[in-house]
Enzyme design. Structure first.
Site, PDB file in Angstrom:
ATOM      1  N   LYS A  90       4.854  19.768  -7.604  1.00 51.47           N
ATOM      2  CA  LYS A  90       5.205  20.285  -6.357  1.00 51.47           C
ATOM      3  C   LYS A  90       6.572  21.274  -6.636  1.00 51.47           C
ATOM      4  CE  LYS A  90       3.885  16.013  -3.864  1.00 51.47           C
ATOM      5  NZ  LYS A  90       4.326  14.821  -3.310  1.00 51.47           N
ATOM      6  N   GLY A 142       0.784  -1.248   0.037  1.00 50.68           N
ATOM      7  CA  GLY A 142      -0.093  -0.032   0.041  1.00 50.68           C
ATOM      8  C   GLY A 142       0.822   1.408   0.266  1.00 50.68           C
TER       9      GLY A 142
HETATM   10  N1  HSE Z   1       2.203  10.163  -4.084  1.00 49.78           N
HETATM   11  C1  HSE Z   1       2.848  11.248  -3.048  1.00 49.78           C
HETATM   12  C2  HSE Z   1       4.059  10.317  -2.633  1.00 49.78           C
HETATM   13  C3  HSE Z   1       2.205  12.184  -2.110  1.00 49.78           C
HETATM   14  O1  HSE Z   1       4.312   9.370  -2.837  1.00 49.78           O
HETATM   15  O2  HSE Z   1       4.704  11.271  -1.930  1.00 49.78           O
HETATM   16  C4  HSE Z   1       0.987  12.943  -2.533  1.00 49.78           C
HETATM   17  O3  HSE Z   1       1.774  13.938  -3.427  1.00 49.78           O
END
Ligand code: HSE
Length: 438
Positions: free
Chosen positions: A205, A187
């Protein structure tokens, strides 16, 4: 003072965390705001699945209009993620004069300009601390505590899925696909991990960070984005042999009127502070002209850390409302009319050191052919490793070369020329090296 009434759109894992945090920490929040923060309505298409938190009768609705049309609701939290219908909902909430809190980096990276412009027109705030680095309070620090600085560079590990996979590849010598499979079973990785492993989430980001740090609008398409799916166990092994660790880095630099904005696997020295950020942890390091280097690290995803950032934004907004302070700060920290478009340096013009891995036949003239092409394009070799077969064998061997600083365009040209040679058996790969991330 009257309680602050909030509407939440999207009742998934993070939404449930927000509900629990507001309930468990209601007292401390009240003691900091001077009023309660109340989730008046929660809208989601699915209001029957058990999210592990209880909400009062009448709070859940399948209609977002119940939030938009409720004049008591002054803040809307958007947690559905993705581009649409998130954009439509956020713009509608702004139009209705409601402040926004969102964790949606994809939305901000592609449509931030439209959303911020709408918010400016309506005089409402858009807060998005949870969109970068989960629970790490980096965006507020950039906008407020570090506001006095010219920020010259920002870089970091911003995707927990990739960092988890690369950490296990490093620690266990495992291959990408095997680690991804177990990460999915545990998960830690999404069933469809494309946005994470191909670097898109990290690039979203970076788009947000670059705007905040440099005061620029960046077209998302201008961010060079490479993920980790082509990194092999061999790359990790050779990087370690040369004294480096491979991380998926987001890199933003502002130099001489141009910015660099790129996401790619990067070799960083083993003694660099960011090399020890392992597993699902994130870290962001930036350098301001007066403050010098500053590093933030912590949990970049997950229910509790993300809820912490979202409710932190709610607390900030509530304090402003309570003080009647209105819109104290522009969404990006810079005044809206001070935000400019700084050109993004094309990848061919960046300079870096490189680790290039060739797969070549082990016979006379091979190194000469490779070195000749590199030399022709002005690329200087710093060191190299060739692991020969122990007994004579006609299968290819890896030849790994570390270069001195070179132009990316020259590296690309030299490699495509070398890949035409008969002695080269597979497409050559390279990884960029950052020795001085300041
Ligand atoms: N899926 C991202 C991660 C978190 O694995 O850090 C949400 O941006």
């Amino acid at each position: 003072m009257k309680d602050i009434q909030v509407g939440l759109i999207g009742f998934g894992n993070i939404g449930a965390g927000v509900v629990r945090l507001l309930r468990d920490n209601a007292e401390i929040i009240r003691s900091k705001v001077g009023a309660g923060i109340v989730l008046k309505r929660i809208a989601d298409l699915d209001i029957t699945t058990d999210r592990g938190v209880s909400v009062e009768r009448g709070v859940l609705t399948t209609s977002v209009d119940d939030i938009f049309n409720d004049s008591e609701i002054s803040v809307v939290i958007e947690l559905i993620g993705g581009y649409e219908p998130a954009k439509t909902f956020v713009l509608k909430a702004i139009e209705k004069g409601k402040h926004i809190v969102t964790a949606n980096k994809a939305l901000l990276a592609l449509h931030g300009t439209d959303i911020f412009a709408a918010a400016v027109r309506k005089g409402v705030e858009v807060q998005f601390e949870a969109s970068v680095g989960g629970g790490i309070p980096v965006l507020t620090a950039i906008k407020s505590n570090l506001a006095a600085n010219n920020i010259n560079s920002v870089f970091g590990i911003m995707n927990g899925t990739c960092n988890y996979i690369l950490t296990r590849m490093t620690q266990e010598g495992a291959d990408f696909s095997d680690v991804l499979k177990t990460a999915q079973e545990l998960g830690y990785a999404e069933p469809d991990p494309t946005f994470d492993v191909e670097g898109v989430d990290t690039a979203h980001k970076l788009a947000v960070l670059v705007s905040l740090c440099f005061g620029t609008r960046i077209d998302f398409k201008d961010i060079h984005t490479e993920g980790i799916s082509n990194i092999s166990g061999l790359d990790v092994k050779y990087a370690a042999q040369f004294g480096y660790r491979i991380k998926l880095l987001a890199i933003g630099k502002h130099v001489e009127g141009e910015i660099e904005a790129r996401v790619h696997p990067t070799m960083i020295p083993l003694d660099s502070p960011i090399a020890d950020i392992n597993g699902v942890f994130n870290a962001i390091r930036l350098t301001g002209d007066f403050v010098g280097p500053v590093m933030f690290s912590g949990r970049g995803a997950g229910q509790n850390p993300t809820a912490s950032a979202i409710v932190g934004d709610l607390v900030g907004l509530s304090r402003n409302m309570k003080a009647g302070a209105g819109r104290r700060m522009s969404p990006l920290g810079f005044l809206d009319d001070a935000i400019v478009t700084i050109p993004v340096k094309p990848m061919a013009e960046i300079t870096s050191k490189y680790m290039i891995r060739f797969s070549a036949l082990d016979k006379p003239g091979v190194l000469g052919g490779i070195a000749g092409s590199l030399g022709k394009h002005g690329i200087s070799i710093e060191s190299m490793v060739q692991t020969a077969h122990e007994v004579e064998d006609s299968s290819p061997v890896p030849i790994v070369i570390m270069t001195h600083e070179a132009r990316e365009g020259s590296i690309q040209k030299a490699i495509s020329e070398i890949d035409q040679l008969d002695i080269i058996c597979e497409k050559t790969s390279f990884i960029r090296i950052e020795d001085n991330l300041e």
